[in-house]
Design a protein around this motif. Structure first.
Motif, PDB file in Angstrom:
ATOM      1  N   VAL A  46      39.401  52.521  37.014  1.00  0.00           N
ATOM      2  CA  VAL A  46      41.004  52.189  36.663  1.00  0.00           C
ATOM      3  C   VAL A  46      41.621  51.658  37.971  1.00  0.00           C
ATOM      4  O   VAL A  46      42.406  50.611  37.662  1.00  0.00           O
ATOM      5  CB  VAL A  46      41.692  53.645  36.639  1.00  0.00           C
ATOM      6  CG1 VAL A  46      43.000  53.804  36.620  1.00  0.00           C
ATOM      7  CG2 VAL A  46      41.214  54.380  35.227  1.00  0.00           C
ATOM      8  N   LEU A  47      41.044  51.880  39.232  1.00  0.00           N
ATOM      9  CA  LEU A  47      41.749  51.158  40.298  1.00  0.00           C
ATOM     10  C   LEU A  47      41.105  49.738  40.093  1.00  0.00           C
ATOM     11  O   LEU A  47      42.240  48.776  40.700  1.00  0.00           O
ATOM     12  CB  LEU A  47      41.121  51.562  41.470  1.00  0.00           C
ATOM     13  CG  LEU A  47      41.685  53.158  42.035  1.00  0.00           C
ATOM     14  CD1 LEU A  47      41.129  53.582  43.295  1.00  0.00           C
ATOM     15  CD2 LEU A  47      43.197  53.126  42.120  1.00  0.00           C
ATOM     16  N   SER A  48      39.881  49.398  39.832  1.00  0.00           N
ATOM     17  CA  SER A  48      39.527  47.787  39.877  1.00  0.00           C
ATOM     18  C   SER A  48      40.514  47.033  38.777  1.00  0.00           C
ATOM     19  O   SER A  48      40.391  45.754  38.801  1.00  0.00           O
ATOM     20  CB  SER A  48      38.069  47.777  39.382  1.00  0.00           C
ATOM     21  OG  SER A  48      37.798  48.116  38.061  1.00  0.00           O
ATOM     22  N   LEU A  49      41.053  48.050  37.818  1.00  0.00           N
ATOM     23  CA  LEU A  49      41.974  47.072  36.739  1.00  0.00           C
ATOM     24  C   LEU A  49      43.382  46.438  37.482  1.00  0.00           C
ATOM     25  O   LEU A  49      43.742  45.520  37.188  1.00  0.00           O
ATOM     26  CB  LEU A  49      42.513  47.952  35.662  1.00  0.00           C
ATOM     27  CG  LEU A  49      41.120  48.276  34.522  1.00  0.00           C
ATOM     28  CD1 LEU A  49      41.846  49.394  33.692  1.00  0.00           C
ATOM     29  CD2 LEU A  49      40.564  47.107  34.091  1.00  0.00           C
ATOM     30  N   PHE A  50      43.668  47.003  38.603  1.00  0.00           N
ATOM     31  CA  PHE A  50      44.968  46.758  39.216  1.00  0.00           C
ATOM     32  C   PHE A  50      44.663  46.114  40.557  1.00  0.00           C
ATOM     33  O   PHE A  50      45.368  45.087  41.041  1.00  0.00           O
ATOM     34  CB  PHE A  50      45.681  47.916  39.842  1.00  0.00           C
ATOM     35  CG  PHE A  50      46.483  48.801  38.423  1.00  0.00           C
ATOM     36  CD1 PHE A  50      47.298  48.169  37.702  1.00  0.00           C
ATOM     37  CD2 PHE A  50      45.774  50.086  37.924  1.00  0.00           C
ATOM     38  CE1 PHE A  50      47.855  48.631  36.551  1.00  0.00           C
ATOM     39  CE2 PHE A  50      46.168  50.358  36.900  1.00  0.00           C
ATOM     40  CZ  PHE A  50      47.231  49.847  36.104  1.00  0.00           C
ATOM     41  N   PHE A  51      43.403  46.248  41.432  1.00  0.00           N
ATOM     42  CA  PHE A  51      43.178  45.850  42.396  1.00  0.00           C
ATOM     43  C   PHE A  51      41.798  45.122  42.375  1.00  0.00           C
ATOM     44  O   PHE A  51      40.792  45.391  42.065  1.00  0.00           O
ATOM     45  CB  PHE A  51      42.965  46.724  43.561  1.00  0.00           C
ATOM     46  CG  PHE A  51      44.097  47.595  43.726  1.00  0.00           C
ATOM     47  CD1 PHE A  51      45.416  47.032  44.343  1.00  0.00           C
ATOM     48  CD2 PHE A  51      44.445  48.787  43.564  1.00  0.00           C
ATOM     49  CE1 PHE A  51      46.452  47.895  44.688  1.00  0.00           C
ATOM     50  CE2 PHE A  51      45.246  49.712  43.720  1.00  0.00           C
ATOM     51  CZ  PHE A  51      46.546  49.132  44.291  1.00  0.00           C
ATOM     52  N   PRO A  52      41.959  43.592  42.790  1.00  0.00           N
ATOM     53  CA  PRO A  52      40.671  42.912  42.529  1.00  0.00           C
ATOM     54  C   PRO A  52      39.509  43.043  43.619  1.00  0.00           C
ATOM     55  O   PRO A  52      38.606  42.640  43.614  1.00  0.00           O
ATOM     56  CB  PRO A  52      41.236  41.379  42.570  1.00  0.00           C
ATOM     57  CG  PRO A  52      42.393  41.462  43.159  1.00  0.00           C
ATOM     58  CD  PRO A  52      43.089  42.951  43.301  1.00  0.00           C
ATOM     59  N   SER A  53      40.047  43.790  44.759  1.00  0.00           N
ATOM     60  CA  SER A  53      39.107  43.827  45.825  1.00  0.00           C
ATOM     61  C   SER A  53      38.142  44.999  45.760  1.00  0.00           C
ATOM     62  O   SER A  53      37.546  45.425  46.705  1.00  0.00           O
ATOM     63  CB  SER A  53      39.798  43.907  47.069  1.00  0.00           C
ATOM     64  OG  SER A  53      40.690  45.080  47.133  1.00  0.00           O
ATOM     65  N   ILE A  54      38.162  45.853  44.385  1.00  0.00           N
ATOM     66  CA  ILE A  54      37.083  46.853  44.559  1.00  0.00           C
ATOM     67  C   ILE A  54      35.766  46.294  44.338  1.00  0.00           C
ATOM     68  O   ILE A  54      35.647  45.344  43.600  1.00  0.00           O
ATOM     69  CB  ILE A  54      37.590  47.869  43.301  1.00  0.00           C
ATOM     70  CG1 ILE A  54      39.163  48.298  43.284  1.00  0.00           C
ATOM     71  CG2 ILE A  54      36.607  48.840  42.951  1.00  0.00           C
ATOM     72  CD1 ILE A  54      39.287  49.304  44.410  1.00  0.00           C
ATOM     73  N   PRO A  55      34.924  47.105  45.093  1.00  0.00           N
ATOM     74  CA  PRO A  55      33.304  46.456  44.917  1.00  0.00           C
ATOM     75  C   PRO A  55      32.973  46.721  43.497  1.00  0.00           C
ATOM     76  O   PRO A  55      33.299  47.483  42.722  1.00  0.00           O
ATOM     77  CB  PRO A  55      32.757  47.521  45.946  1.00  0.00           C
ATOM     78  CG  PRO A  55      33.679  48.102  46.578  1.00  0.00           C
ATOM     79  CD  PRO A  55      35.109  48.063  46.023  1.00  0.00           C
TER      80      PRO A  55
END
Length: 109
Positions: A46-55
């Protein structure tokens, strides 16, 4: 800037349902370690949908979430095959298919 689309909505609902399902499974019998993995991977997705820097990226985290949901569905436990697990599984699979452009639906992806 976040652009809201149907693809984002499908991913968001699928990820949130996976996190809620993992939280519900930690209280019951079965494998709480697998439920914790489901919570962590679903939240990262869910966080990677908003922040592109998630590993690992959104697609990899969605595939791992899909695998964990399938394992949770197959393993015997107190809650076997709950509706929330099945809905999260379907939405995650639809998101993967649409995000990888295997099926093109105008207006969605």
């Amino acid at each position: 800037m976040i652009t809201f689309s149907w693809l984002l909505l499908i991913g968001l609902v699928g990820g949130v349902l996976a996190v809620i399902d993992g939280a519900a499974r930690t209280r019951g019998r079965g494998t709480p370690i697998l439920a914790i993995i489901e919570i962590v991977v679903g939240a990262l997705w869910v966080l990677s949908l908003f922040f592109p820097s998630i590993p690992f990226g959104a697609v990899t985290l969605a595939i791992v979430t899909l695998i964990v949901l399938v394992v949770q569905l197959v393993l015997p436990g107190k809650r076997r095959g709950g509706a929330m697990t099945i809905i999260a599984l379907i939405l995650t699979a639809v998101w993967i298919v649409l995000a990888l452009h295997w099926v093109i639906i105008p207006g969605v992806n």
